[in-house]
Enzyme design. Structure first.
Site, PDB file in Angstrom:
ATOM      1  CG  ASP A  98      -2.182   0.614   1.172  1.00 17.68           C
ATOM      2  OD1 ASP A  98      -2.458   1.113  -0.024  1.00 17.68           O
ATOM      3  OD2 ASP A  98      -2.860   0.561   2.162  1.00 17.68           O
ATOM      4  CG  ASN A 158       3.224   9.211   7.103  1.00 21.81           C
ATOM      5  OD1 ASN A 158       2.049   9.326   7.683  1.00 21.81           O
ATOM      6  ND2 ASN A 158       4.115  10.110   7.724  1.00 21.81           N
ATOM      7  N   PRO A 182      -9.372   6.261   6.875  1.00 24.14           N
ATOM      8  CG  PRO A 182      -9.151   4.229   6.102  1.00 24.14           C
ATOM      9  CD  PRO A 182     -10.278   5.018   6.628  1.00 24.14           C
ATOM     10  CD  GLU A 237      -3.295  23.450   1.993  1.00 21.89           C
ATOM     11  OE1 GLU A 237      -2.366  22.506   1.952  1.00 21.89           O
ATOM     12  OE2 GLU A 237      -4.071  24.347   1.531  1.00 21.89           O
ATOM     13  CG  LEU A 250     -17.713  25.232  21.198  1.00 24.65           C
ATOM     14  CD1 LEU A 250     -18.341  25.668  22.405  1.00 24.65           C
ATOM     15  CD2 LEU A 250     -16.309  25.874  21.163  1.00 24.65           C
ATOM     16  CD  GLU A 256       0.232  14.204  17.612  1.00 24.10           C
ATOM     17  OE1 GLU A 256       1.338  14.782  17.323  1.00 24.10           O
ATOM     18  OE2 GLU A 256      -0.196  13.705  18.787  1.00 24.10           O
ATOM     19  N   GLY A 258       2.119  18.703  10.346  1.00 26.56           N
ATOM     20  CA  GLY A 258       3.546  18.372   9.557  1.00 26.56           C
ATOM     21  C   GLY A 258       4.735  18.770  10.489  1.00 26.56           C
ATOM     22  CB  CYS A 290       5.375  13.819  10.799  1.00 21.81           C
ATOM     23  SG  CYS A 290       5.294  12.278  11.704  1.00 21.81           S
ATOM     24  CD  GLU A 388       5.778  17.720   6.131  1.00 22.79           C
ATOM     25  OE1 GLU A 388       4.729  18.358   5.707  1.00 22.79           O
ATOM     26  OE2 GLU A 388       5.707  16.985   7.271  1.00 22.79           O
ATOM     27  CE  LYS A 458       8.001  26.638  16.217  1.00 23.07           C
ATOM     28  NZ  LYS A 458       9.347  27.486  15.777  1.00 23.07           N
ATOM     29  N   GLY A 461       1.125  21.204  15.746  1.00 24.62           N
ATOM     30  CA  GLY A 461      -0.131  20.705  16.204  1.00 24.62           C
ATOM     31  C   GLY A 461      -0.414  20.740  17.866  1.00 24.62           C
ATOM     32  CD  GLU A 465      -1.731  10.676  17.799  1.00 25.83           C
ATOM     33  OE1 GLU A 465      -0.912  10.279  17.280  1.00 25.83           O
ATOM     34  OE2 GLU A 465      -3.030  10.589  17.709  1.00 25.83           O
TER      35      GLU A 465
HETATM   36  P1  NAP Z   1      -3.264  14.999   4.601  1.00 25.98           P
HETATM   37  O1  NAP Z   1      -3.227  15.450   2.997  1.00 25.98           O
HETATM   38  O2  NAP Z   1      -3.425  16.133   5.493  1.00 25.98           O
HETATM   39  O3  NAP Z   1      -4.203  13.918   4.726  1.00 25.98           O
HETATM   40  C1  NAP Z   1      -4.683  13.566   6.095  1.00 25.98           C
HETATM   41  C2  NAP Z   1      -6.043  12.930   6.036  1.00 25.98           C
HETATM   42  O4  NAP Z   1      -6.901  13.984   6.172  1.00 25.98           O
HETATM   43  C3  NAP Z   1      -6.183  12.018   4.969  1.00 25.98           C
HETATM   44  O5  NAP Z   1      -7.024  10.927   5.655  1.00 25.98           O
HETATM   45  C4  NAP Z   1      -6.925  12.704   4.075  1.00 25.98           C
HETATM   46  O6  NAP Z   1      -8.104  12.193   3.414  1.00 25.98           O
HETATM   47  C5  NAP Z   1      -7.853  13.569   5.180  1.00 25.98           C
HETATM   48  N1  NAP Z   1      -8.675  14.853   4.699  1.00 25.98           N
HETATM   49  C6  NAP Z   1      -8.237  15.497   3.645  1.00 25.98           C
HETATM   50  N2  NAP Z   1      -9.018  16.735   3.501  1.00 25.98           N
HETATM   51  C7  NAP Z   1      -9.914  16.918   4.441  1.00 25.98           C
HETATM   52  C8  NAP Z   1     -10.738  17.471   4.911  1.00 25.98           C
HETATM   53  N3  NAP Z   1     -11.085  18.428   4.466  1.00 25.98           N
HETATM   54  N4  NAP Z   1     -11.395  17.176   6.221  1.00 25.98           N
HETATM   55  C9  NAP Z   1     -11.027  16.146   6.970  1.00 25.98           C
HETATM   56  N5  NAP Z   1      -9.978  15.150   6.593  1.00 25.98           N
HETATM   57  C10 NAP Z   1      -9.342  15.448   5.200  1.00 25.98           C
HETATM   58  O7  NAP Z   1      -1.953  14.439   5.107  1.00 25.98           O
HETATM   59  P2  NAP Z   1      -1.002  13.307   4.131  1.00 25.98           P
HETATM   60  O8  NAP Z   1      -0.601  14.049   2.907  1.00 25.98           O
HETATM   61  O9  NAP Z   1      -1.980  12.142   4.085  1.00 25.98           O
HETATM   62  O10 NAP Z   1       0.061  13.062   5.315  1.00 25.98           O
HETATM   63  C11 NAP Z   1       1.081  13.572   5.062  1.00 25.98           C
HETATM   64  C12 NAP Z   1       1.225  14.822   6.158  1.00 25.98           C
HETATM   65  O11 NAP Z   1       0.869  14.015   7.316  1.00 25.98           O
HETATM   66  C13 NAP Z   1       2.502  15.433   6.411  1.00 25.98           C
HETATM   67  O12 NAP Z   1       2.353  16.759   6.391  1.00 25.98           O
HETATM   68  C14 NAP Z   1       3.095  15.002   7.503  1.00 25.98           C
HETATM   69  O13 NAP Z   1       4.034  15.732   8.105  1.00 25.98           O
HETATM   70  C15 NAP Z   1       1.875  14.652   8.394  1.00 25.98           C
HETATM   71  N6  NAP Z   1       1.997  13.496   9.488  1.00 25.98           N
HETATM   72  C16 NAP Z   1       2.162  14.325  10.683  1.00 25.98           C
HETATM   73  C17 NAP Z   1       2.359  13.243  11.688  1.00 25.98           C
HETATM   74  C18 NAP Z   1       2.574  13.741  13.169  1.00 25.98           C
HETATM   75  O14 NAP Z   1       2.581  12.714  13.878  1.00 25.98           O
HETATM   76  N7  NAP Z   1       2.649  15.151  13.514  1.00 25.98           N
HETATM   77  C19 NAP Z   1       2.467  11.882  11.578  1.00 25.98           C
HETATM   78  C20 NAP Z   1       2.390  11.680  10.088  1.00 25.98           C
HETATM   79  C21 NAP Z   1       2.184  12.396   8.994  1.00 25.98           C
HETATM   80  P3  NAP Z   1      -7.520  11.773   1.846  1.00 25.98           P
HETATM   81  O15 NAP Z   1      -6.442  10.739   1.937  1.00 25.98           O
HETATM   82  O16 NAP Z   1      -8.813  10.995   1.181  1.00 25.98           O
HETATM   83  O17 NAP Z   1      -7.165  13.263   1.204  1.00 25.98           O
END
Ligand code: NAP
Ligand code: MG
Length: 485
Positions: A98, A158, A182, A237, A250, A256, A258, A290, A388, A458, A461, A465
């Site tokens: 996957d 990821n 997911p 974002e 609320l 969590e 980027g 991340c 990033e 910042k 997030g 966890e």
């Molecule tokens: P993403 O594009 O933000 O997507 C994350 C999840 O949100 C996906 O399930 C996505 O669904 C969903 N989503 C998209 N639009 C949404 C909306 N309007 N409302 C609610 N959910 C929505 O992130 P990604 O590209 O999968 O992952 C990479 C990012 O995750 C990187 O920025 C990385 O740093 C961050 N990350 C952070 C951590 C941490 O622990 N801080 C851990 C891992 C990753 P779809 O897949 O269907 O678009």
């Protein structure tokens, strides 16, 4: 030889049953190592989200899970952990095809960590104690820790298994029910986990899985009046959007987001150990980490030496087919990721970056392979440094003083992780205290454990966890005051 696991086409998991989406739509799942379709999933509608939330609400209100004792829930969580270990081959295979993860890491990192998380929260579930409070009131006052209700869990591409477990495990430990969405690109292990929940004795409706588009379903789930909490991991974002939408009803949010962490190598470091930490920080999970360390800061006296060692060592890291057990770096997880990483690297090279290693794609089996890349001599403001990249790309900057290293490391909107490599214990304390990040590694990178909290500051997030802290995000405190008159 063990037989290769098979992947059956996925359906939605709602109220303990497998079903197609309400409009019958499906979507292919692609293996990024080959760009070949390996399975398909049901593509949920907002009506399916409503059905999943209704199932989770009814399951919560029935008390079948939420009113079990912590010890009874703990036993089920332990069974989930055991079943993850028993099904490790199937789970690791699914995670690998996957996401493109090297199979060895899918097993020893992803599957093991998920099992460890359920095991760890199983112990916490037995200690959800309230407290008695001495007061001058003519009353006996105590607190109870209660579950929140229905949790909406939204996870990124990821680390599908680890990051869904980091939400579902503590949510279940505290007695909540869950609707999990997911990432569209990497939905497979979420579906395998649904079978494990059923086998472990989690009642129908307690965990529901809806596969579908985040942009189409996300707002509906986040603003749903019957959802009591959102647990989100993903980009800054989307996290900002989710948090502002959740604010309207609320709902508490853990987010969590980027990262773009700096790894500081001081001249007094054990360079051999430091280089190991530097390389794993940017190649682990093909840089789609991340908490990775894509920004290397090196003290001037060892700058050229470090670049020389990286130039020799990085091309030697086993790179290629994720099904080869020796492989350390696999393909990027999708065409999107590949396009983004290629664009950032070619732009940086065009702007004059010195290419110390890699710098381009690699053709193999039609997969989304990008060579592990080290770029030097870019200004801090260059987007390859400042944003990033989320690929196997390391940028290297030079510094002269400890203060300058701290300023450069903190000079980012993100604050998920940071690291320093030094032989000076006083410096280790000073600098780790000064770094603006949720976790700091010293003479190491990426050491994580379910007992150790992680999360960002910042733009990385809200909330933590792992650790006992994780349960706080899934419980609320109720005070009970009983008159003694
Ligand atoms: P993403 O594009 O933000 O997507 C994350 C999840 O949100 C996906 O399930 C996505 O669904 C969903 N989503 C998209 N639009 C949404 C909306 N309007 N409302 C609610 N959910 C929505 O992130 P990604 O590209 O999968 O992952 C990479 C990012 O995750 C990187 O920025 C990385 O740093 C961050 N990350 C952070 C951590 C941490 O622990 N801080 C851990 C891992 C990753 P779809 O897949 O269907 O678009
Ligand atoms: Mg995305």
């Amino acid at each position: 030889m063990a037989k290769t696991p098979t992947l059956r086409p996925g359906k939605l998991f709602i109220n303990g049953e497998w079903r197609e989406s309400s409009d019958g739509q499906r979507r292919d799942v692609i293996n990024p190592a080959t760009n070949v379709v390996v399975s398909s999933i049901a593509w949920a509608t907002t009506a399916d989200v409503d059905a999943a939330v209704a199932a989770a609400r009814a399951a919560f209100d029935s008390g079948e899970w939420s009113r079990l004792s912590g010890r009874e829930r703990s036993r089920v969580l332990m069974r989930i952990s055991q079943l993850i270990r028993e099904n490790s081959d199937e789970l690791a295979y699914a995670e690998s095809v996957d996401v493109g993860k090297p199979i060895t890491f899918a097993n020893i990192v992803d599957v093991n960590t998920a099992a460890d998380q359920y095991e760890y929260v199983a112990s916490l579930a037995q200690h959800l104690d309230g407290a008695t409070r001495e007061t001058p009131l003519p009353a006996f006052a105590f607190t109870r820790r209660e579950p929140l209700g229905v949790v909406g869990a939204i996870t990124p591409f990821n680390f599908p298994l680890i990051l869904s477990s980091s939400k579902i495990a503590p949510a279940l430990a505290a007695g909540n029910t869950v609707v999990h969405k997911p990432a569209s690109d990497t939905p497979l292990t979420a579906l395998l986990m649904a079978d494990i929940f059923t086998q472990a004795g989690v009642p129908a409706g307690v965990v529901n899985v809806v596969t579908g588009s985040g942009s189409a379903l996300g707002d509906h789930l986040v603003s749903h009046p019957d959802v009591n909490k959102i647990a989100f991991t993903g980009s800054t974002e989307v996290g900002q959007h989710v948090a502002s939408l959740a604010g309207q009803t609320l709902k508490p949010v853990t987010a969590e987001l980027g990262g773009n962490a700096a790894n500081i190598v001081f001249a007094d470091a054990d360079l051999e150990q430091a280089i190991g930490a530097v390389i794993s920080a940017f190649v682990f999970n093909t840089g789609q980490f991340c908490m990775g360390g894509p920004r290397l800061l090196v003290e001037r006296p060892v700058y050229e030496t470090v670049l020389g060692i990286l130039g020799q060592a990085v091309p030697g890291v086993p790179f290629g087919d994720p099904m080869n057990p020796e492989t350390v770096i696999g393909p990027l997880a999708s065409q999107n990721q590949f396009d983004k990483v290629s664009g950032i690297v070619s732009g940086a090279i065009a702007r004059g970056a010195r290419v110390v290693a890699g710098g381009s794609a690699m053709e193999l089996n039609g997969g989304f392979y990008f060579q592990p890349t080290v770029l030097a001599d870019l200004p801090s403001e260059d987007i390859a440094v400042a944003e990033e990249t989320f690929g196997p790309v390391l940028t290297v900057e030079v510094f002269d003083t400890e203060e300058e290293a701290i300023r450069l490391a903190n000079g980012t909107p993100y604050g998920l992780a940071a690291g320093l490599q030094t032989g000076n214990i006083a410096r280790a304390h000073r600098v780790s205290a000064a770094l603006d990040a949720g976790i700091v590694w010293v003479n190491a990178w990426g050491l994580l454990d379910p007992a150790v909290p992680f999360g960002g500051v910042k733009a990385s997030g809200w909330g933590r966890e792992y650790g006992p802290e994780s349960l706080e995000a899934y419980t609320r405190t109720k005070s009970v005051v009983i008159s003694t008159l």
